[in-house]
Design an enzyme around this catalytic site. Structure first.
Site, PDB file in Angstrom:
ATOM      1  N   GLY A  12       0.841  -1.204   0.000  1.00 11.65           N
ATOM      2  CA  GLY A  12       0.000   0.000   0.000  1.00 11.65           C
ATOM      3  C   GLY A  12       0.874   1.251   0.000  1.00 11.65           C
ATOM      4  CB  VAL A  24      17.221   5.478  -0.391  1.00 11.82           C
ATOM      5  CG1 VAL A  24      18.090   4.339  -0.914  1.00 11.82           C
ATOM      6  CG2 VAL A  24      16.469   5.043   0.867  1.00 11.82           C
ATOM      7  CB  VAL A  25      18.054   8.325  -4.705  1.00  9.95           C
ATOM      8  CG1 VAL A  25      18.803   8.862  -5.926  1.00  9.95           C
ATOM      9  CG2 VAL A  25      17.136   7.176  -5.096  1.00  9.95           C
ATOM     10  NE  ARG A  73      -1.441  -5.043  -1.187  1.00 11.95           N
ATOM     11  CZ  ARG A  73      -1.940  -3.845  -0.888  1.00 11.95           C
ATOM     12  NH1 ARG A  73      -2.703  -3.201  -1.745  1.00 11.95           N
ATOM     13  NH2 ARG A  73      -1.698  -3.289   0.278  1.00 11.95           N
ATOM     14  CG  ASP A 104       3.117  -6.472   9.071  1.00 12.55           C
ATOM     15  OD1 ASP A 104       4.153  -6.115   9.623  1.00 12.55           O
ATOM     16  OD2 ASP A 104       2.258  -7.241   9.562  1.00 12.55           O
ATOM     17  CB  THR A 127       2.005   0.953   6.358  1.00  9.71           C
ATOM     18  OG1 THR A 127       0.642   0.867   6.805  1.00  9.71           O
ATOM     19  CG2 THR A 127       2.884   0.662   7.562  1.00  9.71           C
ATOM     20  CG  ASP A 129      -2.842   0.541   8.363  1.00 10.92           C
ATOM     21  OD1 ASP A 129      -3.588   1.494   8.112  1.00 10.92           O
ATOM     22  OD2 ASP A 129      -2.943  -0.571   7.805  1.00 10.92           O
ATOM     23  CG  ASP A 131       0.362  -1.987  10.670  1.00  4.00           C
ATOM     24  OD1 ASP A 131       1.310  -1.451  10.063  1.00  4.00           O
ATOM     25  OD2 ASP A 131      -0.469  -2.717  10.108  1.00  4.00           O
ATOM     26  NE  ARG A 164     -28.437  14.404   9.739  1.00  2.00           N
ATOM     27  CZ  ARG A 164     -28.504  15.033   8.574  1.00  2.00           C
ATOM     28  NH1 ARG A 164     -27.436  15.588   8.055  1.00  2.00           N
ATOM     29  NH2 ARG A 164     -29.637  15.102   7.914  1.00  2.00           N
ATOM     30  NE  ARG A 173      -7.440  -4.269   5.101  1.00  2.00           N
ATOM     31  CZ  ARG A 173      -6.574  -4.552   4.122  1.00  2.00           C
ATOM     32  NH1 ARG A 173      -6.273  -5.787   3.839  1.00  2.00           N
ATOM     33  NH2 ARG A 173      -6.017  -3.588   3.428  1.00  2.00           N
TER      34      ARG A 173
HETATM   35  P1  ADP Z   1       1.973  -4.087   2.659  1.00  2.00           P
HETATM   36  O1  ADP Z   1       3.427  -4.165   2.372  1.00  2.00           O
HETATM   37  O2  ADP Z   1       1.453  -2.698   2.533  1.00  2.00           O
HETATM   38  O3  ADP Z   1       1.616  -4.765   3.968  1.00  2.00           O
HETATM   39  P2  ADP Z   1       0.978  -6.418   1.199  1.00  2.00           P
HETATM   40  O4  ADP Z   1       0.698  -7.186   2.438  1.00  2.00           O
HETATM   41  O5  ADP Z   1      -0.016  -6.466   0.097  1.00  2.00           O
HETATM   42  O6  ADP Z   1       1.201  -4.857   1.490  1.00  2.00           O
HETATM   43  O7  ADP Z   1       2.390  -6.908   0.629  1.00  2.00           O
HETATM   44  C1  ADP Z   1       2.946  -6.359  -0.541  1.00  2.00           C
HETATM   45  C2  ADP Z   1       3.647  -7.448  -1.326  1.00  2.00           C
HETATM   46  O8  ADP Z   1       4.678  -8.041  -0.508  1.00  2.00           O
HETATM   47  C3  ADP Z   1       2.768  -8.624  -1.729  1.00  2.00           C
HETATM   48  O9  ADP Z   1       2.047  -8.375  -2.925  1.00  2.00           O
HETATM   49  C4  ADP Z   1       3.785  -9.731  -1.929  1.00  2.00           C
HETATM   50  O10 ADP Z   1       4.431  -9.584  -3.171  1.00  2.00           O
HETATM   51  C5  ADP Z   1       4.780  -9.434  -0.806  1.00  2.00           C
HETATM   52  N1  ADP Z   1       4.441 -10.237   0.374  1.00  2.00           N
HETATM   53  C6  ADP Z   1       3.484 -10.009   1.301  1.00  2.00           C
HETATM   54  N2  ADP Z   1       3.436 -11.002   2.221  1.00  2.00           N
HETATM   55  C7  ADP Z   1       4.375 -11.911   1.841  1.00  2.00           C
HETATM   56  C8  ADP Z   1       4.803 -13.172   2.351  1.00  2.00           C
HETATM   57  N3  ADP Z   1       4.262 -13.713   3.451  1.00  2.00           N
HETATM   58  N4  ADP Z   1       5.773 -13.815   1.682  1.00  2.00           N
HETATM   59  C9  ADP Z   1       6.348 -13.293   0.586  1.00  2.00           C
HETATM   60  N5  ADP Z   1       5.980 -12.115   0.047  1.00  2.00           N
HETATM   61  C10 ADP Z   1       5.017 -11.429   0.665  1.00  2.00           C
END
Ligand code: ADP
Length: 320
Positions: A12, A24-25, A73, A104, A127, A129, A131, A164, A173
């Site tokens: 996200g 970083v760059v 994703r 995460d 993120t 969140d 979290d 209201r 989530r």
């Molecule tokens: P965020 O990083 O915001 O939590 P996601 O949970 O959708 O978003 O993770 C982003 C991408 O990271 C996923 O589309 C996948 O490619 C990779 N990823 C997420 N969880 C795993 C996992 N358990 N093992 C390997 N790759 C993962």
């Protein structure tokens, strides 16, 4: 010392990811290290969608929300074969280490890559969140909380005019951080988060009493993980008979120009990440602990669940 590194954003998007990637760059270039930008997260890595970056590639982006690198994703990354292909694509270009900015899931994917291939990985928590375990802060959480506050201020005006009940559903989530800080700073009467149980019947009884005593309006902030705003609004309306409206803020919370806090903190984290990976460190995430940048073990960050500060729960009750 590594001679060539890469940076990506994944999962996200969140406001401040640009500031982090920019740092970083520019840090890498400052110390004379080659730096690649990978477009669209792990998907782009598998598609070999990456380019060597110059300072100007990260010009005019610090003020923008989203991520100029794009994000995605990627299901293939969840397989060892996919990750091995990603590793090969890095090695083919002489890239010796990777900075992953994401939530995460992205950090979990990064940890597996490091574990399976040994390539140095440094993560940054990106993120809204807030979290990620081990850090008080994640890139984008401040901008998102401010976007919610802006919405709350506007909703209060109309709620007051009509007497209201307003139910505002916000993102989160698994984590109530956004709901909690925006609810506290927006003066919400009730803040419902996934980390704490609540009794809607009891809340409805309280609400009716408050209206009978002359209260003009009530604001309920609900984290999406604590229940559907629509359903909660329906039940409040049925149980209290009060004029109730539901507002679901949605993706607007993800966007917007990053706040000063998100820009500065993301820049600090980006610099640390670049210096760490260039010096050969691996399997760490940089975050903040009480105002200071700290490094967190990557495995710990992705296997532990961050808890909501219990003082927030208490404060929300006291101030309601
Ligand atoms: P965020 O990083 O915001 O939590 P996601 O949970 O959708 O978003 O993770 C982003 C991408 O990271 C996923 O589309 C996948 O490619 C990779 N990823 C997420 N969880 C795993 C996992 N358990 N093992 C390997 N790759 C993962």
């Amino acid at each position: 010392m590594l001679k060539s590194i890469a940076v990506m954003t994944s999962g996200g998007d969140s406001p401040g990811m640009n500031a982090a990637a920019r740092a970083v760059v520019r840090t890498a270039l400052y110390v004379g290290v080659k730096v690649w930008g990978i477009n669209n997260g792990y998907h782009g890595l598998l598609e070999e969608d990456m380019f060597e970056m110059q300072s100007k590639n990260v010009g005019d982006i610090i003020q923008r929300g989203g991520t100029f690198l794009g994000t995605a994703r990627c299901r293939r990354w969840q397989t060892p074969e996919g990750r091995m292909q990603g590793f090969k694509n890095l090695v083919d270009r002489g890239i010796q280490g990777l900075v992953v900015i994401g939530g995460d899931g992205s950090l979990r994917g990064a940890q597996l890559l490091s574990q399976e291939t040994g390539i140095p990985i440094v993560g940054l928590p990106g993120t809204i969140d807030n979290d990620v375990w081990g850090s008080d802060y994640t890139i984008g959480c401040d901008t998102a909380a401010n976007t919610i506050i802006d919405a709350i201020n506007k909703l209060r005006d109309t709620a007051s005019a009509h007497r209201r009940v307003i139910v505002l559903e916000v993102m989160g989530r698994n984590s109530g951080w956004l709901a909690m800080v925006s609810g506290i700073s927006g003066g919400a009467e009730y803040i419902l988060v996934p980390e704490a149980e609540y009794d809607l019947d009891e809340i409805c009884i309280d609400m009716k009493k408050a209206y009978e005593a002359g209260k003009r309006y009530i604001l309920v902030v609900v984290a999406e993980g604590a229940g559907s705003g629509k359903e909660i609004g329906k039940q409040i309306s049925e149980k209290t008979g009060l004029d109730t409206r539901v507002s679901i803020l949605g993706y607007v919370q993800r966007g917007g120009s990053p706040t000063v806090i998100d820009r500065v903190k993301a820049s600090q984290l980006g610099e640390k990440a670049a210096l760490a990976i260039i010096s050969g460190l691996s399997d760490i995430v940089f975050g903040f602990d009480r105002g200071n940048v700290v490094s967190i073990n990557l495995h710990d960050a992705v296997t532990n669940k961050k808890k909501l500060n219990p003082e927030f729960l208490h404060l929300a009750k006291v101030l309601a």
